[in-house]
Design an enzyme around this catalytic site. Structure first.
Site, short mmCIF file in Angstrom:
data_model
loop_
_atom_site.label_atom_id
_atom_site.label_comp_id
_atom_site.label_asym_id
_atom_site.label_seq_id
_atom_site.Cartn_x
_atom_site.Cartn_y
_atom_site.Cartn_z
N LEU A 1 0.84 -1.19 0.00
CA LEU A 1 0.00 0.00 0.00
C LEU A 1 0.88 1.25 0.00
CD1 LEU A 1 -2.67 -1.09 2.65
CD2 LEU A 1 -2.53 -1.65 0.22
N ALA B 1 -0.45 4.50 -1.49
CA ALA B 1 -1.32 5.48 -2.15
C ALA B 1 -1.41 6.81 -1.42
CB ALA B 1 -2.72 4.89 -2.31
N ARG C 1 1.53 14.50 7.02
CA ARG C 1 2.34 14.82 8.21
C ARG C 1 3.82 14.97 7.88
NH1 ARG C 1 0.34 10.35 12.40
NH2 ARG C 1 -0.32 9.31 10.47
N GLY D 1 -9.30 4.58 1.80
CA GLY D 1 -8.91 3.77 2.94
C GLY D 1 -8.12 2.54 2.57
N ASN E 1 5.75 8.45 9.46
CA ASN E 1 4.67 9.39 9.15
C ASN E 1 5.10 10.85 9.18
OD1 ASN E 1 2.42 7.47 8.90
ND2 ASN E 1 2.82 7.06 11.06
N TYR F 1 42.10 20.32 -7.77
CA TYR F 1 40.89 19.84 -8.43
C TYR F 1 41.29 19.11 -9.69
CZ TYR F 1 36.82 19.57 -11.39
OH TYR F 1 35.85 19.10 -12.22
N ASN G 1 53.16 13.14 -9.63
CA ASN G 1 52.95 13.94 -8.43
C ASN G 1 52.26 15.25 -8.82
OD1 ASN G 1 53.90 14.33 -5.36
ND2 ASN G 1 54.10 16.29 -6.44
N SER H 1 53.35 23.36 -8.11
CA SER H 1 52.21 23.97 -7.46
C SER H 1 51.61 25.10 -8.29
CB SER H 1 52.62 24.53 -6.09
OG SER H 1 53.07 23.50 -5.25
#
Length: 440
Positions: free
Chosen positions: A10, A12, A17, A83, A230, A348, A359, A387
């Site tokens: 179920l 549905a 809440r 229901g 819930n 990056y 390296n 670097s």
């Protein structure tokens, strides 16, 4: 897998809440939607799975179809038959038993569900039309109460309808049922919506079975496993439980964890060998980690690490493969293959392939995006990158070459060469003293 069992899930409800525009069953725990877990456990038991939808049905079905291609979906006639009882109407299970689950119970486990579905061969079982899950609690507040006499269920009472005596009962309805299919199909039309909510309740089938002198077997289950979600609070609690299960399995398999309560591992991650996870580590998607050390507060997402060390505070983004590689703090890798590479800090590396012995100096970045397209950077073996180097893709750096610190590389570099691109340094003698003297 049981050949005589069908399963209805179920899913549905809107889940108001949750206070969210996202359907309740699509909220995630450990990286997967709640409904995913219900279906996955159901598939361990049956080849006939039915999922009942209504609220944002197309979105829910489309999401689940990314994972499962052999599930039957039904749209509840919510206007005429609301229901839980209405949700089951119109479905014809293929097998002689049908287990009814809830899509907002992500902690259920197939092994425990077998207690509700196992075949009964005793004479007492001949008239057994319904098996239902029950909880034996210290306090059953918030649950419907279950009356059990001589080992059989005789009544279910919603809390709002309980007398003062019945409120003291601590046997509660856990909300999962296994029906004889013939009994279910015969009695669904008898359900009535003559109640305050004007809904058809599956629990009314219990009353029907009792009136017809059918046996109803209670099966005691663990409250933790049958926890319904819930609200966002429930969701957070359930995820803690689920995370503890995931980490317990890895710890028992020999994976080392420092402060495991601070570690987050999504469902689907694979961890093998002599792997160490330090505190604050996050492992996402379908990552595979083997014989690697992931240091504090590092993130790995949909990537493969073998015999490697990353972090602290490193990020490995999707579609990366790292083998025999050291990645240090504040290094980000995206969609790259690194083998035998060292990138110690502040770099990056995206859309790149880097070979052994290379390296990568601090501050190095691959400039892989021109605003429209992504381009690759290919770096060979034994390359020394100084670097603060910018590698403007597409570019290829061949084996045994060097790049001087502070360079912007826009052309390929041949094996054995040194590449540098700097403006000539200019020195103005005595400028410091003249400058600050003028300011004073």
């Amino acid at each position: 897998m049981q050949s005589n069992l069908s399963i209805i899930i179920l899913a549905a409800g809107a889940g108001t809440r949750m206070k969210s525009t996202l359907p309740k069953v699509l909220h995630k725990i450990s990286g997967k939607e709640m409904l995913y877990y219900s279906i996955e456990e159901a598939k361990k038991l049956s080849d006939d799975i039915h999922v009942v939808l209504y609220h944002q049905a197309d979105l829910v079905q489309g999401t689940m179809e990314k994972y499962f291609d052999d599930v039957t979906y039904h749209i509840q006639d919510h206007e005429k038959y609301p229901g839980t009882g209405g949700a089951v109407m119109g479905i014809t299970p293929h097998h002689e038993k049908v287990l009814v689950l809830n899509g907002d119970m992500p902690l259920i486990e197939a092994d425990e569900l077998k207690q509700l579905t196992s075949n009964e061969h005793s004479p007492e079982a001949r008239d057994l039309k319904l098996t239902m899950s029950v909880l034996d609690l210290k306090c059953a507040d918030g649950y419907g109460r279950v009356i059990i006499e001589k080992g059989k269920v005789t009544k279910i009472i919603e809390q709002k309808d309980c007398s003062s005596y019945e409120l003291d009962i601590t046997i509660a309805n856990a909300g999962i049922y296994c029906f004889n299919t013939d009994f279910l199909l015969e009695n669904l039309p008898k359900l009535s919506n003559d109640n305050a909510q004007k809904e058809y309740y599956i629990t009314d089938l219990v009353e029907i079975a009792v009136k017809d002198n059918h046996s109803i077997k209670p099966v005691y289950v663990k409250e933790e496993n049958f926890k319904g979600v819930n609200s966002k609070y429930d969701l957070a609690q359930a995820e803690v439980i689920h995370q503890n299960r995931i980490k317990e399995q890895f710890l028992k398999a020999g994976i080392a964890m420092r402060l495991p309560e601070t570690i987050y591992i999504e469902y689907g991650v694979t961890i093998e060998g002599e792997t160490i996870l330090e505190n604050g580590v996050t492992l996402l998607g379908n990552s595979k980690i083997c014989n690697s050390h992931i240091k504090t507060n590092s993130i790995v997402e949909d990537s493969i690490l073998e015999n490697s060390e990353i972090g602290p505070m490193a990020r490995i983004r999707p579609l990366s493969i790292l083998k025999d590689t050291h990645i240090g703090n504040f290094v980000e890798i995206k969609k790259s293959n690194l083998t035998g590479v060292k990138a110690g800090h502040l770099a990056y590396l995206g859309d790149s392939t880097i070979d052994e012995g290379t390296n990568v100096g601090a501050g190095t970045i691959t400039c892989n995006y021109d605003g429209v397209h992504k381009y690759k950077t290919i770096i060979g073996k034994n390359v020394f990158i100084g670097s603060d180097t910018q590698l403007v893709a597409p570019v290829t750096i061949e084996d045994n070459s060097m790049i001087a610190a502070g360079s912007t590389i826009t052309n390929d570099i041949k094996s054995g060469d040194l590449a540098l691109s700097r403006t000539k340094q200019k020195t103005v003698t005595g400028f410091f003293h003249r400058f600050f003297k003028d300011k004073k």
